[in-house]
Motif scaffolding. Sequence first.
Motif, PDB file in Angstrom:
ATOM      1  N   LYS A   1     -29.563 -43.481 -14.397  1.00 13.26           N
ATOM      2  CA  LYS A   1     -28.137 -43.531 -14.733  1.00 13.26           C
ATOM      3  C   LYS A   1     -27.241 -43.473 -13.497  1.00 13.26           C
ATOM      4  O   LYS A   1     -27.612 -42.899 -12.473  1.00 13.26           O
ATOM      5  N   GLU A   2     -26.058 -44.060 -13.621  1.00 16.74           N
ATOM      6  CA  GLU A   2     -25.012 -43.873 -12.611  1.00 16.74           C
ATOM      7  C   GLU A   2     -24.425 -42.491 -12.842  1.00 16.74           C
ATOM      8  O   GLU A   2     -24.030 -42.164 -13.966  1.00 16.74           O
ATOM      9  N   VAL A   3     -24.417 -41.678 -11.803  1.00 14.73           N
ATOM     10  CA  VAL A   3     -23.957 -40.296 -11.982  1.00 14.73           C
ATOM     11  C   VAL A   3     -22.901 -39.918 -10.955  1.00 14.73           C
ATOM     12  O   VAL A   3     -22.749 -40.564  -9.912  1.00 14.73           O
ATOM     13  N   LYS A   4     -22.208 -38.854 -11.298  1.00 20.70           N
ATOM     14  CA  LYS A   4     -21.242 -38.259 -10.385  1.00 20.70           C
ATOM     15  C   LYS A   4     -21.597 -36.777 -10.368  1.00 20.70           C
ATOM     16  O   LYS A   4     -21.559 -36.121 -11.413  1.00 20.70           O
ATOM     17  N   VAL A   5     -22.030 -36.284  -9.213  1.00 21.11           N
ATOM     18  CA  VAL A   5     -22.447 -34.883  -9.144  1.00 21.11           C
ATOM     19  C   VAL A   5     -21.445 -34.099  -8.302  1.00 21.11           C
ATOM     20  O   VAL A   5     -21.113 -34.491  -7.180  1.00 21.11           O
TER      21      VAL A   5
ATOM     22  N   GLY B   1     -25.736 -28.681  -8.806  1.00 25.61           N
ATOM     23  CA  GLY B   1     -24.419 -29.265  -9.008  1.00 25.61           C
ATOM     24  C   GLY B   1     -24.191 -29.574 -10.465  1.00 25.61           C
ATOM     25  O   GLY B   1     -25.054 -29.348 -11.310  1.00 25.61           O
ATOM     26  N   ARG B   2     -22.981 -30.060 -10.738  1.00 29.97           N
ATOM     27  CA  ARG B   2     -22.625 -30.427 -12.092  1.00 29.97           C
ATOM     28  C   ARG B   2     -22.733 -31.937 -12.177  1.00 29.97           C
ATOM     29  O   ARG B   2     -22.167 -32.653 -11.352  1.00 29.97           O
ATOM     30  N   CYS B   3     -23.460 -32.407 -13.141  1.00 22.20           N
ATOM     31  CA  CYS B   3     -23.767 -33.840 -13.209  1.00 22.20           C
ATOM     32  C   CYS B   3     -23.040 -34.481 -14.388  1.00 22.20           C
ATOM     33  O   CYS B   3     -23.101 -33.987 -15.502  1.00 22.20           O
ATOM     34  N   ILE B   4     -22.347 -35.569 -14.091  1.00 19.58           N
ATOM     35  CA  ILE B   4     -21.667 -36.321 -15.152  1.00 19.58           C
ATOM     36  C   ILE B   4     -22.203 -37.739 -15.137  1.00 19.58           C
ATOM     37  O   ILE B   4     -22.361 -38.327 -14.068  1.00 19.58           O
ATOM     38  N   TYR B   5     -22.493 -38.274 -16.313  1.00 19.34           N
ATOM     39  CA  TYR B   5     -22.926 -39.663 -16.377  1.00 19.34           C
ATOM     40  C   TYR B   5     -21.692 -40.552 -16.295  1.00 19.34           C
ATOM     41  O   TYR B   5     -20.752 -40.402 -17.065  1.00 19.34           O
ATOM     42  N   ALA B   6     -21.707 -41.480 -15.323  1.00 23.64           N
ATOM     43  CA  ALA B   6     -20.513 -42.274 -15.076  1.00 23.64           C
ATOM     44  C   ALA B   6     -20.318 -43.348 -16.152  1.00 23.64           C
ATOM     45  O   ALA B   6     -19.210 -43.711 -16.485  1.00 23.64           O
TER      46      ALA B   6
END
Length: 241
Positions: free
Chosen positions: A196-200, A235-240
């Motif tokens: 997945k594309e993520v933003k950590v 870290g905190r991971c968000i799926y972009a």
Amino acid sequence: KKIHYFEEVTSTNNIAKEIAASEEEGTLVIAEVQKGGRGRMGREWVSPHGGIWMSVILKPGIPLRHASRLTLIAGLAVANVIRNMGLDASIKWPNDVRINGKKVCGILTEAKAEVDRVDYVVVGIGINVNMDLKDIPESIRAGSTTLKVELGRHIKRVSFLQDLLFELEQQYINFKIRPFSHILNEWLALSDTIGKEVKVTTPSRIIEGKAIGITPDGALVIKKADDTKEEIIAGRCIYAR
Ligand code: BTN
């Protein structure tokens, strides 16, 4: 093994840490309600009646940098037990167990180490079991779920807990006797993060890119737009998308 059961505590992790030095490994602290439940990264963990709020004391004698492996193991155990109930649970790095993209469980691992060896590790597991969505704070409701909501019925928490403790013990035994790569492969099979594309978000910065793997220490490997790779241990991971 000893079980310390409480009607109400601040946080089962706090109690487990207070008693860890004098308790055997495998000791469990569990409470009906937590008034000061803690999540990762200093966040609050709302813990009303109906959930399972528990902490396990472990003494694996591993280097501190391997303590996060126990988080992966606990996530795997919870996901397996939920999957055995017929629900499609997956794991979002590093520690969220989710059903249909909604969080049902969080894990907070805390360790005390002497030089580089852990004295003990407290694995705190919070599972939304018999709560209704209205019991979950509005700010996180959209991204959360409970086993009761997903199954449409009340769950017997004692038998769920028995299954979970059995599964945790199996995973922990495997952890001690097998190469960690076995567990990692099992974890990867249940994780929906890789690919997945993520933003950590870490306390110091934000890293964006594609999640391409996990290191043996449980760090997420991200391939950034400039093709360089980076390993993030927490870290905190968000799926972009
Ligand atoms: C997270 O997802 O941020 C981790 C949540 C961990 C919650 C559990 S509930 C039992 C134990 N006691 C706590 O105060 N926290 C953990």
